[in-house]
Design an enzyme around this catalytic site. Structure first.
Site: not given
Length: 467
Positions: A277, A320-323, A364, A368, A395, A425
């Protein structure tokens, strides 16, 4: 009206120019050529648009590999035995973006792969990642997903509910296997950006509560099952986190439960996972994100201190890094279509710049209220900046790509527009809303282009329709 449309945008500021830094919004290789066009991985974006069309996700392979390698090195150093710790493993969070090539690259750079579905597991396996270097998450895993994990020997299945303890044990017993499991603990720590991406407060779907005793109950049930091996405890507190203080609170809570279980049962779990995160910069207004070295040092410090206070041996730690690995490594390239000026209620004006993608390739901002920035990628301009909003072709009034950015007043149809920090993402959450085919993922490196994921076609969409 969507929340993203209703929320007040940040002041319209221009995108920061590429500067080659790893903490900025652009991939580190991005620069402007002599005639003002962006070059990424040694490839002119205009050439990408001609050959591959837009919209397209453009991924800098060297940048991604470098970020993965930085995490592997930082955690190996910070958690080394000579530092008084028991080692660490870094799992790339595949949910951010996963393809066969990306899974292979991060594994080659020393990372393992965290998966959350059978599809992500299949991609990691096809990439050649050994089962022992893969983890399986999920709050509602199917029997088929659990069986696939067991049969391919995944290193850990993260148990997310009391019911899942029974399911994993039964499926393992049927195959004569002993399943390695971790318990996902809800620590009560709420960290990160939007409420929907904070994952450790009590009132949400993930994990087993520490305060209610559900986490301890799961631990006791696992220890009583000969078909399960309790590897450790898992905590994930949210996403897009810039302040590392929340990790210290969560780590202490997890280590406290570990010590309590050891005191009661004599079994000291060998591992803990402190999740991921870690945030990134999306616009020039964002604070500087933590580096892998800063993250590793902070987590190593709290584990060392907490275990000393608890009187327990230190565990092996995983994250667990991803972004923070793939997010800044990519940009999305669009072509501008309609440009129109709109009179606002306060008497001001806003320029709406429509592009050939939108919420189908980046949900996103609508989901968000996420902020992004953009720049004209095919040229430079001396025109005065205007307050602009970059919108898509769907639309929905909430189909917004960038809510507020300063763009040159001469922005026009045919210009290429680049939106940075879309590696995480964007493609993973992409859809076919309005039956728009999803864009390709193009890897660039040393002047060469490789298609990692091809562009969907109308024929692809029609092939799914059985008439």
């Amino acid at each position: 009206m969507s929340a993203a449309h209703a929320a007040a945008p940040r002041p319209a500021e221009p995108a920061p120019e590429p500067d080659g830094t790893s903490t900025g919004v652009w991939p580190t290789s991005v620069r402007r050529g002599d005639d003002g066009a962006l070059v990424v991985g040694g490839v002119d974006v205009r050439d990408l648009a001609v050959e591959h069309g837009t919209p397209a996700y453009v991924l800098d392979e060297a940048d991604l590999r470098g970020r993965a390698r930085a995490y592997a090195r930082a955690f190996a150093a910070a958690f080394a035995p000579e530092a008084g710790l028991a080692g660490a493993d870094v799992y790339y969070a595949g949910k951010a973006f996963l393809s066969v090539a990306v899974a292979r690259w991060v594994h080659e750079e020393g990372l393992r792969v965290d998966t959350a579905t059978g599809g992500e597991l299949a991609v990691a396996l096809r990439a050649g990642v050994p089962g022992a270097h893969i983890g399986l998450h999920g709050n509602n895993k199917s029997a088929e997903e659990i069986v696939a994990a067991l049969e391919h020997g995944v290193g850990r299945i993260v148990v997310d509910s009391l019911a899942e303890v029974d399911v994993v044990a039964r499926l393992a017993a049927e195959r004569g296997l002993r399943a390695p499991v971790m318990v996902r603990v809800t620590t009560g720590v709420h960290a990160g950006g939007h409420e929907f991406i904070a994952t450790a407060h009590e009132d949400q779907k993930f994990g087993l509560s520490l305060t209610s005793g559900a986490a301890r109950k799961a631990v006791d049930e696992i220890l009583a099952r000969p078909d399960l091996e309790l590897v450790g405890l898992h905590s994930h507190i949210g996403s897009q986190i810039m302040d590392l203080a929340g990790f210290e609170v969560a780590a202490r809570a997890v280590l406290g439960l570990r010590a309590q279980v050891a005191a009661d049962t004599g079994y000291l779990m060998p591992e803990i996972d402190l999740g991921g995160g870690y945030g990134i910069a999306y616009t020039g207004a964002d604070s500087t994100p933590p580096t892998p070295e800063e993250v590793a040092a902070a987590l190593a410090g709290v584990v060392r201190r907490a275990c000393a206070e608890l009187g327990t041996a230190v565990p092996r730690v995983s994250v667990e890094p991803g972004r923070s690995i793939v997010g800044p490594s990519a940009l999305t390239l669009y072509t501008v279509g309609t440009v129109k000026d709109v009179q606002l209620d306060d008497g001001g004006r806003r320029t709406y710049v429509s592009v050939d993608g939108g919420m189908s390739d980046n949900i996103r901002p609508a989901l968000y209220e996420a902020d992004y920035t953009a720049t004209i990628a095919s040229r430079t301009s001396a025109a005065e900046p205007v307050a602009a909003r970059v919108v898509g072709k769907h639309c929905e009034s909430g189909d917004i790509v960038v809510r507020g950015v300063a763009l040159p007043a001469d922005v026009a149809a045919g210009d290429l527009l680049a939106v940075p920090a879309t590696g995480a993402y964007g493609r993973s959450m992409a859809s076919n809303y309005n039956l728009v085919p999803r864009p390709p993922v193009l890897a660039v490196r040393d002047g060469a282009v490789r298609v990692l994921v091809r562009r969907e076609t109308l024929e692809d969409l029609l092939a799914l329709d059985q008439g």
